[in-house]
Enzyme design. Structure first.
Site, PDB file in Angstrom:
ATOM      1  CG  ASP A  65      98.297  16.981  -1.752  1.00 23.82           C
ATOM      2  OD1 ASP A  65      97.596  16.989  -2.780  1.00 23.82           O
ATOM      3  OD2 ASP A  65      99.518  17.217  -1.747  1.00 23.82           O
ATOM      4  CD  GLU A  77      96.805  16.610 -10.166  1.00 24.36           C
ATOM      5  OE1 GLU A  77      96.739  17.089  -9.012  1.00 24.36           O
ATOM      6  OE2 GLU A  77      96.441  15.464 -10.449  1.00 24.36           O
TER       7      GLU A  77
HETATM    8  C1  GLA Z   1     100.973  18.482  -4.976  1.00 24.22           C
HETATM    9  C2  GLA Z   1     100.616  19.627  -4.033  1.00 24.22           C
HETATM   10  C3  GLA Z   1      99.127  19.982  -4.159  1.00 24.22           C
HETATM   11  C4  GLA Z   1      98.717  20.212  -5.607  1.00 24.22           C
HETATM   12  C5  GLA Z   1      99.216  19.067  -6.493  1.00 24.22           C
HETATM   13  C6  GLA Z   1      98.987  19.340  -7.948  1.00 24.22           C
HETATM   14  O1  GLA Z   1     100.335  17.307  -4.598  1.00 24.22           O
HETATM   15  O2  GLA Z   1     100.904  19.271  -2.698  1.00 24.22           O
HETATM   16  O3  GLA Z   1      98.846  21.107  -3.355  1.00 24.22           O
HETATM   17  O4  GLA Z   1      99.147  21.452  -6.063  1.00 24.22           O
HETATM   18  O5  GLA Z   1     100.606  18.822  -6.310  1.00 24.22           O
HETATM   19  O6  GLA Z   1      97.627  19.412  -8.218  1.00 24.22           O
END
Ligand code: GLA
Length: 399
Positions: free
Chosen positions: A184, A34
Site C-alpha cells: 500500500d 494480492e
Molecule cells: C493489506 C496490507 C498489504 C497487503 C494487502 C493484501 O492491504 O496492508 O500489505 O498485504 O492487504 O495484498
C-alpha cells in the site's frame, strides 16, 4: 468525482494561518498480486486518483491534529516520547496513524525514545481526503504516507521514497499491530500517472518498474460491496502466520528451498496430505505470483480477455485457497463478470469486505452499472457503489 482543489481548500479553511507545508498521497488499487507482498512476492498496484491531503503551520506550543473527515481533534505535548502503550484504548485509528508516524519519524531521525521536540517545532495540522475508508483502497497508507512526507518537510529532513515506505509500514506494525507488507505504502508513494507499478518485494530495498496501462477502450471499475472490512486485522495476521509456518516446514524438509520464490506447486502438493489448510494458503502465493507476470504481459499486449481471465482466477484463488473473500465480494464479482462488457473481476486488498476491481469496456453505460448494483442489492441486501478509477500520480509536496 475526485476534487483535489476542494480538498486543498478544506484543509486550508480548517487552519487559521496559511499552510507552511502541504502534502498529498493517494490511495491504491491492486490490479493483481494480492497477499504476496509480505512473502517477498510480486504485485501490480497503482496509485488511484483519490487522495488524502495534510497541511500544517507553526504554533506556540505542542501539537494539534484535526481530522476533517471524522470531525475529531487531538492535542498533545512534544516534550515526552510518544508510545502506543500510553494511548487510550478508544483512541481513533487516524490518531494512531498520525502519532505513530511522528514517533517512527522521530526515532528514525534522532534515535529511539526521544521526545518529538528534538526534531519537530510545535504545529497545528489538518487532514482531509476522498479515499473511501474500509474499502480496501488503503486510505490508511494514504494518510501515513502523506503525513510522513509532511513531517519530513516540516523538519527539513529529506527522506528517500523507499525510506518513507519503510517508515510508513513500521507505523502499521508498531502502532496498529498489523504485520502488513509494503504494497500500500509503495503504491501511494511511488505511483505514476497512467501507469501500474510492477513491484518486486524480494530484494531490499524493493524494486519498482512502471508499466504503462495500455488497454485501449477499457476502464477499471471499483465496486464497493458496502461491507466494512471487519475481520481484516485478526484474519490477516493468521494468514501471515500460516504461510510463514508453511514455508518453514517445507524448508526443514527441503533444504534447497531458500526463499519463497523457490517454492513450487510440487512442494505444496507434498505438504497437502499432512497440512491441507496450510498447503492451500501456500498454493495461493505460488499461483498468484505467476499471475502477476502473466498480467503484465496481457496488459502490455493489450489483451483484455486475458486480463479478465487472470482477474477471475485470482479471485477464485483468494476465495478458495487463501480464504479471504466473503459472500458479498463473491456475489459482486460473479454478477459483474456475467455482464456483457465486463472482462473479469476480483476482490482487492486484504479481503473480508471492501471492494472488487473489474475491467470493463470504456463505453459501459452508467445504466449498466446501476443494473449491476441493483442485482447485487437483490442478491445480498446490501447497497453497493461503483467508481471508475484511473491510475494517478504518487505522493507529492504541494506547498
Ligand atoms: C493489506 C496490507 C498489504 C497487503 C494487502 C493484501 O492491504 O496492508 O500489505 O498485504 O492487504 O495484498
Amino acid at each position: 468525482m475526485p476534487d483535489a482543489v476542494g480538498l486543498r481548500d478544506r484543509v486550508q479553511s480548517a487552519l487559521d494561518q496559511p499552510v507552511e507545508v502541504l502534502t498529498r498521497a493517494p490511495g491504491r488499487l491492486n490490479v493483481i498480486g494480492e497477499h504476496t507482498d509480505y512473502i517477498g512476492g510480486l504485485a501490480l498496484p497503482a496509485a488511484i486518483d483519490r487522495s488524502i491531503l495534510v497541511g500544517l503551520h507553526g504554533a506556540p506550543t505542542g501539537l494539534q491534529l484535526h481530522s476533517l473527515d471524522s470531525g475529531g481533534s487531538w492535542s498533545t505535548s512534544l516534550d515526552t516520547p510518544l508510545d502506543p502503550a500510553l494511548l487510550s484504548a478508544g483512541a481513533p485509528d487516524w490518531v494512531r496513524y498520525m502519532l505513530g508516524s511522528i514517533a517512527v519519524f522521530v526515532a528514525h531521525v534522532a534515535g529511539p525514545h526521544q521526545a518529538p521536540a528534538q526534531v519537530l517545532r510545535p504545529f497545528v495540522a489538518a487532514v482531509a481526503g476522498d479515499v473511501p475508508t474500509g474499502a480496501g483502497l488503503s486510505s490508511s497508507a494514504a494518510l501515513t504516507v502523506a503525513w510522513m512526507n509532511a513531517l519530513a518537510g516540516w523538519a527539513d529532513h529529506a527522506l528517500e521514497p523507499t525510506t518513507i515506505i519503510q517508515l510508513a509500514r513500521q507505523v502499521e506494525h508498531q502502532w496498529l499491530g498489523v504485520q502488513c507488507g509494503a504494497l500500500d505504502q509503495t503504491a501511494s508513494q511511488m505511483g505514476r500517472d497512467g501507469h501500474l507499478l510492477m513491484v518486486d518485494f524480494q530484494p531490499e530495498p524493493l524494486s519498482v518498474t512502471p508499466v504503462r496501462s495500455a488497454l485501449p477502450n477499457t476502464t477499471w471499475l471499483v465496486l464497493h460491496t458496502g461491507v466494512q472490512r471487519g475481520l481484516a486485522h485478526s484474519e490477516y495476521s493468521s494468514r501471515v502466520q500460516a504461510v510463514t509456518e508453511g514455508l518453514a516446514q517445507i524448508r526443514s524438509q527441503q533444504p534447497a528451498v531458500g526463499h519463497w520464490r523457490d517454492l513450487t506447486l510440487d512442494h505444496v502438493a507434498a505438504l497437502e496430505p499432512s497440512q491441507p489448510l496450510i498447503a492451500r494458503r501456500l498454493r495461493h502465493g505460488v499461483t498468484e505470483n505467476t499471475r502477476v507476470r502473466a498480467m503484465v504481459e496481457a496488459i502490455q499486449h493489450a489483451r483484455p480477455a486475458q486480463v479478465g481471465a487472470l482477474l477471475n482466477q485470482s479471485h477464485a484463488s483468494l476465495r478458495d485457497d487463501y480464504g479471504v473473500s466473503c459472500p458479498e465480494l463473491d456475489a459482486m464479482c460473479a454478477l459483474a463478470t456475467a455482464r456483457p462488457g465486463v472482462w473479469g473481476a476480483r476482490m482487492v486488498g486484504a479481503g473480508f469486505g471492501g471492494c472488487a476491481l473489474a475491467l470493463a469496456d470504456a463505453n459501459l453505460a452508467d445504466g449498466d452499472l446501476s443494473e449491476l448494483l441493483q442485482a447485487y442489492q437483490q442478491r445480498t441486501g446490501r447497497r453497493g457503489t461503483a467508481y471508475r478509477m484511473r491510475p494517478g500520480p504518487g505522493a507529492e509536496r504541494l506547498v
